[in-house]
Design a protein around this motif. Structure first.
Motif, PDB file in Angstrom:
ATOM      1  N   SER A  13     -10.004 -13.488  -6.737  1.00 22.59           N
ATOM      2  CA  SER A  13     -10.568 -12.268  -7.316  1.00 22.59           C
ATOM      3  C   SER A  13     -10.260 -11.070  -6.431  1.00 22.59           C
ATOM      4  O   SER A  13      -9.885  -9.997  -6.923  1.00 22.59           O
ATOM      5  CB  SER A  13     -12.077 -12.437  -7.497  1.00 22.59           C
ATOM      6  N   ALA A  14     -10.409 -11.235  -5.127  1.00 20.43           N
ATOM      7  CA  ALA A  14     -10.106 -10.166  -4.184  1.00 20.43           C
ATOM      8  C   ALA A  14      -8.636  -9.767  -4.276  1.00 20.43           C
ATOM      9  O   ALA A  14      -8.305  -8.577  -4.194  1.00 20.43           O
ATOM     10  CB  ALA A  14     -10.456 -10.598  -2.765  1.00 20.43           C
ATOM     11  N   LEU A  33       2.602 -12.870  -0.574  1.00 20.83           N
ATOM     12  CA  LEU A  33       2.152 -14.235  -0.738  1.00 20.83           C
ATOM     13  C   LEU A  33       0.736 -14.432  -0.241  1.00 20.83           C
ATOM     14  O   LEU A  33       0.182 -13.581   0.454  1.00 20.83           O
ATOM     15  CB  LEU A  33       3.086 -15.224  -0.026  1.00 20.83           C
ATOM     16  N   MET A  34       0.179 -15.556  -0.626  1.00 14.82           N
ATOM     17  CA  MET A  34      -1.143 -15.955  -0.169  1.00 14.82           C
ATOM     18  C   MET A  34      -0.969 -17.245   0.620  1.00 14.82           C
ATOM     19  O   MET A  34      -0.338 -18.186   0.156  1.00 14.82           O
ATOM     20  CB  MET A  34      -2.042 -16.193  -1.381  1.00 14.82           C
ATOM     21  N   VAL A  35      -1.516 -17.282   1.835  1.00 13.98           N
ATOM     22  CA  VAL A  35      -1.451 -18.467   2.682  1.00 13.98           C
ATOM     23  C   VAL A  35      -2.892 -18.852   3.008  1.00 13.98           C
ATOM     24  O   VAL A  35      -3.570 -18.153   3.764  1.00 13.98           O
ATOM     25  CB  VAL A  35      -0.663 -18.201   3.988  1.00 13.98           C
ATOM     26  N   HIS A  36      -3.366 -19.926   2.385  1.00 12.60           N
ATOM     27  CA  HIS A  36      -4.763 -20.369   2.520  1.00 12.60           C
ATOM     28  C   HIS A  36      -5.698 -19.234   2.128  1.00 12.60           C
ATOM     29  O   HIS A  36      -5.756 -18.867   0.968  1.00 12.60           O
ATOM     30  CB  HIS A  36      -5.042 -20.929   3.914  1.00 12.60           C
ATOM     31  N   GLU A  38      -5.499 -16.098   3.415  1.00 17.34           N
ATOM     32  CA  GLU A  38      -4.886 -14.864   3.907  1.00 17.34           C
ATOM     33  C   GLU A  38      -3.921 -14.312   2.872  1.00 17.34           C
ATOM     34  O   GLU A  38      -3.240 -15.070   2.187  1.00 17.34           O
ATOM     35  CB  GLU A  38      -4.131 -15.115   5.210  1.00 17.34           C
ATOM     36  N   LEU A  39      -3.880 -12.991   2.777  1.00 19.25           N
ATOM     37  CA  LEU A  39      -2.914 -12.321   1.913  1.00 19.25           C
ATOM     38  C   LEU A  39      -1.905 -11.614   2.802  1.00 19.25           C
ATOM     39  O   LEU A  39      -2.266 -10.986   3.792  1.00 19.25           O
ATOM     40  CB  LEU A  39      -3.613 -11.293   1.019  1.00 19.25           C
ATOM     41  N   VAL A  40      -0.635 -11.713   2.444  1.00 21.30           N
ATOM     42  CA  VAL A  40       0.435 -11.084   3.215  1.00 21.30           C
ATOM     43  C   VAL A  40       1.052  -9.987   2.350  1.00 21.30           C
ATOM     44  O   VAL A  40       1.497 -10.248   1.225  1.00 21.30           O
ATOM     45  CB  VAL A  40       1.516 -12.115   3.623  1.00 21.30           C
ATOM     46  N   PHE A  41       1.048  -8.763   2.884  1.00 25.76           N
ATOM     47  CA  PHE A  41       1.581  -7.603   2.177  1.00 25.76           C
ATOM     48  C   PHE A  41       2.793  -7.052   2.910  1.00 25.76           C
ATOM     49  O   PHE A  41       2.875  -7.135   4.131  1.00 25.76           O
ATOM     50  CB  PHE A  41       0.537  -6.478   2.124  1.00 25.76           C
ATOM     51  N   GLU A  42       3.693  -6.446   2.160  1.00 29.52           N
ATOM     52  CA  GLU A  42       4.772  -5.642   2.728  1.00 29.52           C
ATOM     53  C   GLU A  42       4.360  -4.192   2.495  1.00 29.52           C
ATOM     54  O   GLU A  42       4.114  -3.797   1.344  1.00 29.52           O
ATOM     55  CB  GLU A  42       6.089  -5.945   2.029  1.00 29.52           C
ATOM     56  N   VAL A  43       4.261  -3.430   3.582  1.00 23.32           N
ATOM     57  CA  VAL A  43       3.705  -2.082   3.504  1.00 23.32           C
ATOM     58  C   VAL A  43       4.611  -1.099   4.238  1.00 23.32           C
ATOM     59  O   VAL A  43       4.973  -1.343   5.394  1.00 23.32           O
ATOM     60  CB  VAL A  43       2.292  -2.041   4.155  1.00 23.32           C
ATOM     61  N   PRO A  44       4.943   0.027   3.610  1.00 25.12           N
ATOM     62  CA  PRO A  44       5.696   1.054   4.338  1.00 25.12           C
ATOM     63  C   PRO A  44       4.876   1.531   5.539  1.00 25.12           C
ATOM     64  O   PRO A  44       3.643   1.648   5.446  1.00 25.12           O
ATOM     65  CB  PRO A  44       5.856   2.186   3.316  1.00 25.12           C
ATOM     66  N   GLU A  45       5.528   1.799   6.647  1.00 26.97           N
ATOM     67  CA  GLU A  45       4.818   2.202   7.874  1.00 26.97           C
ATOM     68  C   GLU A  45       3.886   3.382   7.653  1.00 26.97           C
ATOM     69  O   GLU A  45       2.783   3.417   8.192  1.00 26.97           O
ATOM     70  CB  GLU A  45       5.820   2.528   8.989  1.00 26.97           C
ATOM     71  N   ARG A  46       4.293   4.340   6.842  1.00 25.96           N
ATOM     72  CA  ARG A  46       3.475   5.535   6.628  1.00 25.96           C
ATOM     73  C   ARG A  46       2.174   5.218   5.880  1.00 25.96           C
ATOM     74  O   ARG A  46       1.255   6.038   5.871  1.00 25.96           O
ATOM     75  CB  ARG A  46       4.269   6.605   5.883  1.00 25.96           C
ATOM     76  N   GLU A  47       2.078   4.044   5.257  1.00 24.95           N
ATOM     77  CA  GLU A  47       0.898   3.675   4.467  1.00 24.95           C
ATOM     78  C   GLU A  47       0.007   2.633   5.140  1.00 24.95           C
ATOM     79  O   GLU A  47      -1.000   2.227   4.562  1.00 24.95           O
ATOM     80  CB  GLU A  47       1.320   3.128   3.105  1.00 24.95           C
ATOM     81  N   VAL A  48       0.352   2.188   6.333  1.00 24.11           N
ATOM     82  CA  VAL A  48      -0.366   1.074   6.949  1.00 24.11           C
ATOM     83  C   VAL A  48      -1.865   1.327   7.045  1.00 24.11           C
ATOM     84  O   VAL A  48      -2.678   0.486   6.645  1.00 24.11           O
ATOM     85  CB  VAL A  48       0.228   0.726   8.337  1.00 24.11           C
ATOM     86  N   GLU A  49      -2.262   2.469   7.568  1.00 24.13           N
ATOM     87  CA  GLU A  49      -3.698   2.766   7.733  1.00 24.13           C
ATOM     88  C   GLU A  49      -4.412   2.801   6.387  1.00 24.13           C
ATOM     89  O   GLU A  49      -5.484   2.227   6.221  1.00 24.13           O
ATOM     90  CB  GLU A  49      -3.894   4.091   8.473  1.00 24.13           C
ATOM     91  N   MET A  50      -3.826   3.495   5.415  1.00 23.97           N
ATOM     92  CA  MET A  50      -4.439   3.614   4.092  1.00 23.97           C
ATOM     93  C   MET A  50      -4.577   2.237   3.431  1.00 23.97           C
ATOM     94  O   MET A  50      -5.641   1.876   2.912  1.00 23.97           O
ATOM     95  CB  MET A  50      -3.620   4.527   3.191  1.00 23.97           C
ATOM     96  N   VAL A  51      -3.501   1.475   3.450  1.00 28.97           N
ATOM     97  CA  VAL A  51      -3.509   0.161   2.812  1.00 28.97           C
ATOM     98  C   VAL A  51      -4.488  -0.773   3.512  1.00 28.97           C
ATOM     99  O   VAL A  51      -5.226  -1.514   2.855  1.00 28.97           O
ATOM    100  CB  VAL A  51      -2.078  -0.441   2.773  1.00 28.97           C
ATOM    101  N   ALA A  52      -4.529  -0.733   4.826  1.00 29.39           N
ATOM    102  CA  ALA A  52      -5.465  -1.592   5.567  1.00 29.39           C
ATOM    103  C   ALA A  52      -6.900  -1.307   5.144  1.00 29.39           C
ATOM    104  O   ALA A  52      -7.693  -2.225   4.927  1.00 29.39           O
ATOM    105  CB  ALA A  52      -5.296  -1.379   7.067  1.00 29.39           C
ATOM    106  N   LYS A  53      -7.243  -0.046   4.995  1.00 26.86           N
ATOM    107  CA  LYS A  53      -8.605   0.325   4.588  1.00 26.86           C
ATOM    108  C   LYS A  53      -8.886  -0.133   3.153  1.00 26.86           C
ATOM    109  O   LYS A  53      -9.948  -0.693   2.864  1.00 26.86           O
ATOM    110  CB  LYS A  53      -8.820   1.823   4.725  1.00 26.86           C
TER     111      LYS A  53
END
Length: 89
Positions: A13-14, A33-36, A38-53
């Protein structure tokens, strides 16, 4: 056993909610992908902070339980070189 299945449902759901939130915010990040649990994302460097939040906030609010759901965010150029990223709440 029921808890393990519930955990899987919460993560799924998350995952769906997080991808939707990223699209709503116009992010170029992609869920790879999802590993157990954990979710693994590919993120442009300029978006890391925004996406993390977005990821942390969305995932932590997916289910209301008696105990808080806590999400840790790690970033890095590959899975071997990940380091925790502290995200403001």
């Amino acid at each position: 056993m029921s808890f393990q299945g519930s955990t899987s449902d919460i993560v799924k759901s998350a995952m769906v909610r997080t991808v939707g939130q990223l699209a709503t915010h116009g992010s170029a990040a992609r869920l790879l992908l999802m590993v157990h649990d954990e979710l693994v994302f590919e993120v442009p460097e300029r978006e890391v902070e925004m996406v993390a939040k977005i990821v942390r906030d969305t995932m932590e609010s997916t289910a209301k339980l008696r105990v808080p759901l806590e999400v840790e965010v790690e970033v890095g150029p590959n899975l071997l070189d990940m380091q925790e990223l502290k995200v403001d709440r």
